[in-house]
Design an enzyme around this catalytic site. Structure first.
Site, short mmCIF file in Angstrom:
data_model
loop_
_atom_site.label_atom_id
_atom_site.label_comp_id
_atom_site.label_asym_id
_atom_site.label_seq_id
_atom_site.Cartn_x
_atom_site.Cartn_y
_atom_site.Cartn_z
CE LYS A 224 -4.06 -2.16 0.29
NZ LYS A 224 -5.06 -2.10 -0.79
CD GLU B 61 -10.11 3.64 0.69
OE1 GLU B 61 -9.95 4.88 0.57
OE2 GLU B 61 -9.43 2.80 0.08
CB SER C 103 -0.11 -8.12 -1.14
OG SER C 103 -0.99 -8.91 -0.37
C1 LIG Z 1 -1.71 -7.06 2.49
C2 LIG Z 1 -2.87 -6.76 1.63
N1 LIG Z 1 -3.01 -7.42 0.47
C3 LIG Z 1 -4.06 -7.18 -0.35
C4 LIG Z 1 -5.04 -6.28 -0.03
C5 LIG Z 1 -6.19 -6.10 -0.97
O1 LIG Z 1 -6.16 -4.91 -1.67
P1 LIG Z 1 -5.77 -4.87 -3.20
O2 LIG Z 1 -6.62 -5.88 -3.89
O3 LIG Z 1 -6.07 -3.48 -3.60
O4 LIG Z 1 -4.33 -5.19 -3.33
C6 LIG Z 1 -4.94 -5.54 1.16
C7 LIG Z 1 -5.96 -4.55 1.51
O5 LIG Z 1 -6.11 -4.09 2.58
C8 LIG Z 1 -3.83 -5.79 2.01
O6 LIG Z 1 -3.68 -5.15 3.16
#
Ligand SMILES: Cc1ncc(COP(=O)(O)O)c(C=O)c1O
Lengths: 400, 265
Positions: free
Chosen positions: A93, A115, A382
């Site tokens: 993020k 948000e 992620s």
């Molecule tokens: C670690 C992590 N992965 C994935 C996501 C999902 O979001 P996005 O699909 O935008 O990557 C989030 C959202 O809060 C997250 O914190």
């Protein structure tokens, strides 16, 4: 048709998805954002500033790590993890929030709102705002305030105000509604740092572009460290920002299979999952036309996922486009399988991954186990899972 | 020409202004909505605005949001709202416009939505989340069906853009009084009169002002520059506890309130 890497068009469309369905009050600010973003893209100093921040503040590039014991356990293709969890603040993020914080300064705006679902975007926004001295308000569904409590405290430590949202399902969707309503009244002085590739044009484009550092680095690391491109790349999809950032630079490499994993929740039944690309239909939510879970009147449906960051009835419009063109394959992973992957990754690799991320890990393990040892599967790791440890313990009936 | 064009032509010829009440459909149920529309028209409203409940209204404050939530909690469907309107609009001496999210229109398909609205006797549409750039197809459909597609101009709208919006709007132009969401305000922005004055010089299209208006003082202040004034949250708030009170009392209270605003015109 325009090549996919040149989308969206000037109306913010990816094929027929996307666009801008918002009150007139916000239109001038969105136009200003388009204009300032274009100028920033043409400004070498902006790119330089962002790159320096990503290196020295975030710690990029994030490693591409060979998950040796996980690979052994699956007994198939080699599994590599793109370690976004090692970024400052522990998720992808921050790539987006630093870029948008720089845009905020460029536009001369003096306040930021955001948000958050899992709290990772809230923390990343609070961090960027602390770094640049911008006051920051984060809207978070009351249910998410409860299940992601560690992140709430972190946001406050960095000087952000967290406003719990009690309306609707008290999750991410309602937090976006409240942030948009704040923006309706504050748009002259405030920038809304949206946390995924959702919302009205130009947000899906801007967030994708800032997240594309993930895919660019992955391409380069595969080429220099492995001497080849990956066969399959897997990412989880909530709004879709880590997946879009990973996939977009790979889109033209048609030989790479791209797999997006949505939240399968408890079951396929309506209301039990948060997988609009797998089970939804095109419609409008939060300013763009994309796959969404809604009823026959266009009312948004309640959804469920164990993970706050995937607990969202919509998805970014570019994913809808990639689904329709067949370039990306979208599947789902249920709550229980995600929890199992959380455990497996912790025990085999010593990595606590975010429960969102574990949806991708589970499906990547399945894919790897069906492939030969000379193939390469890359997973976008992620985010880190510290935020989830207590909630996982609670779900298991253990003390955190 | 739509019924709204005819209405404003007549009002202007008579030197009258419109007090346009907003109520939410199916709050607390459709029977009450039919009764309150009749009451509002009986009290002298020449045009009524009906909110179609939507799950994620971005432009609405807590009062109207809550009314949508109440209506949707009872699982009211668009078809039922149109059925009620089909029965009621022929009996009303005033046209009805619907405030409806484009999410709902898109889901039904714009041609189907326009056909259904027309069949139900609806005179016009206000679509608060459909900017002028996205409204081309709907504009054509509405024109063919003789429905007004009422567009909005706000204090954040640049003037060149406002001119484009005026061109594409029909029935009247909705001027949003405040930068923000719906809800009662004590004070309205000082620049409001000048902004509406400028719009008047650009076009003959009737202009109605909404968002924030709730007091007779507002009405006295704004009526001279507008063709109509739209009042929403202050009415919806008075309907909010209908479940707990005799309906007749609620109708009376809403009627008296709207009457007090009409008297201030
Ligand atoms: C670690 C992590 N992965 C994935 C996501 C999902 O979001 P996005 O699909 O935008 O990557 C989030 C959202 O809060 C997250 O914190």
């Amino acid at each position: 048709m325009a090549p996919p890497t040149q989308l969206p068009d000037s109306a913010g469309r990816f094929g027929h998805f996307g666009g801008r369905y918002v009150p007139e009050t916000l239109t001038a600010a969105l136009d200003q954002l388009v204009e300032q973003y274009q100028q920033a893209q043409a400004d070498a100093k902006f790119a330089q500033q962002l790159q320096t921040l990503l290196r020295d503040f975030v710690g990029r590039p994030s490693p591409l790590y060979f998950a040796e014991r996980l690979t052994q356990q699956c007994g198939g293709a080699k599994i590599y993890l793109k370690r976004e969890d090692l970024n400052h603040t522990g998720a992808h993020k921050i790539n987006n929030t630093l870029g948008q914080a720089l845009l905020t300064l460029r536009m001369g705006k003096s306040r930021v709102i955001a948000e958050t679902g899992a709290g990772q975007h809230g923390v990343a926004t609070a961090t960027a705002c602390a770094r640049f001295g911008l006051p920051c308000v984060v809207y978070m569904g009351a249910e998410d305030v409860r299940r992601q409590a560690p992140n709430v405290f972190n946001m406050k430590l960095m000087g952000a105000e967290v406003r719990p949202v009690e309306s609707g399902s008290r999750t991410l969707r309602d937090a976006i509604n409240e942030a948009m309503r704040d923006w309706m009244a504050s748009v002259d002085t405030t920038h809304y740092i949206i946390g995924s590739v959702v919302g009205p044009h130009p947000f899906p484009m801007i967030v994708r572009d800032f997240q594309s550092v993930i895919g660019r680095e992955t391409l380069q690391q595969c080429q220099t460290e492995l001497g080849r491109l990956p066969d399959v790349v897997v990412a989880c999809v909530g709004g879709g920002s880590n997946a879009a950032g990973m996939f977009y630079p790979l889109i033209d490499h048609a030989e790479i299979e791209l797999v997006g994993v949505e939240a399968g929740g408890r079951s396929d039944a309506a209301g039990d999952h948060a997988a609009p690309l797998c089970h939804g239909e095109p419609g409008i939510l939060h300013g763009s036309y994309s796959y969404v879970m809604q009823d026959e009147d266009g009312q948004t449906s309640d959804v469920h996922s164990i993970s706050a960051g995937l607990d969202y009835p919509g998805v970014g419009p570019e994913h809808s486009y990639w689904k329709e063109t067949g370039r990306v394959q979208y599947t789902e992973c249920g709550d229980a399988d995600a929890l199992r992957a959380f455990d497996t990754l912790a025990k085999t690799e010593g990595i606590l991954a975010a429960i969102e991320t574990c949806h991708a890990v589970h499906n990547a393990m399945q894919i790897a186990s069906r492939r030969s040892a000379d193939q390469v599967v890359v997973v976008c790791l992620s985010g880190r899972g510290d935020k989830d440890a207590a909630e996982v313990a609670r779900l298991r009936g253990e003390k955190g | 020409m739509s019924a709204i064009d005819h209405l404003f032509r007549k009002l202007r010829a008579e030197g009258r202004k419109a007090l346009i009440p907003f109520v939410t459909a199916a709050d607390p149920d459709l029977e009450f909505t039919a009764a309150v529309l009749a009451e509002l028209v009986a009290r002298g409203s020449p045009l009524c605005e009906l909110g179609i409940p939507y799950s994620d209204p971005i432009a609405d404050g807590p009062v109207i949001q809550a009314s949508y939530t109440r209506a949707l909690a009872k699982k009211v469907k668009l078809a039922e709202i149109f059925r009620m309107l089909s029965a009621v609009t022929p009996t009303l001496a005033a046209p009805v416009v619907t405030m409806v999210s484009y999410a709902i229109i898109r889901r039904h398909g714009p041609p189907q939505y326009v056909a259904d609205a027309q069949a139900a006797g609806v005179a016009g549409l206000i679509v608060p989340d459909l900017p002028v750039e996205e409204s081309l197809a709907l504009t054509e459909l509405c024109r063919a069906a003789e429905l007004s597609l009422i567009q909005l101009v706000t204090p954040t709208t640049p003037r060149d853009r406002a001119l484009r919006i005026i061109q594409s709007s029909s029935g009247f132009l909705y001027y949003v009084a405040v930068v923000g969401i719906t809800g009662e305000r004590q004070e309205l922005p000082p620049a409001l009169l000048d902004n509406v004055g400028w719009l008047r010089e650009q076009s003959d299209l009737p202009i109605c002002i909404g968002f924030g208006i709730s007091l007779p003082e507002h009405v006295r202040q704004l009526a001279p520059v507008a063709d109509g004034l739209i009042v929403g949250s202050a009415i919806v708030r008075r309907i909010a506890d209908t479940a707990a009170r005799p309906r007749h009392d609620v109708l009376q209270e809403v009627g008296d309130y709207v009457q007090s605003l009409i008297d201030a015109l």
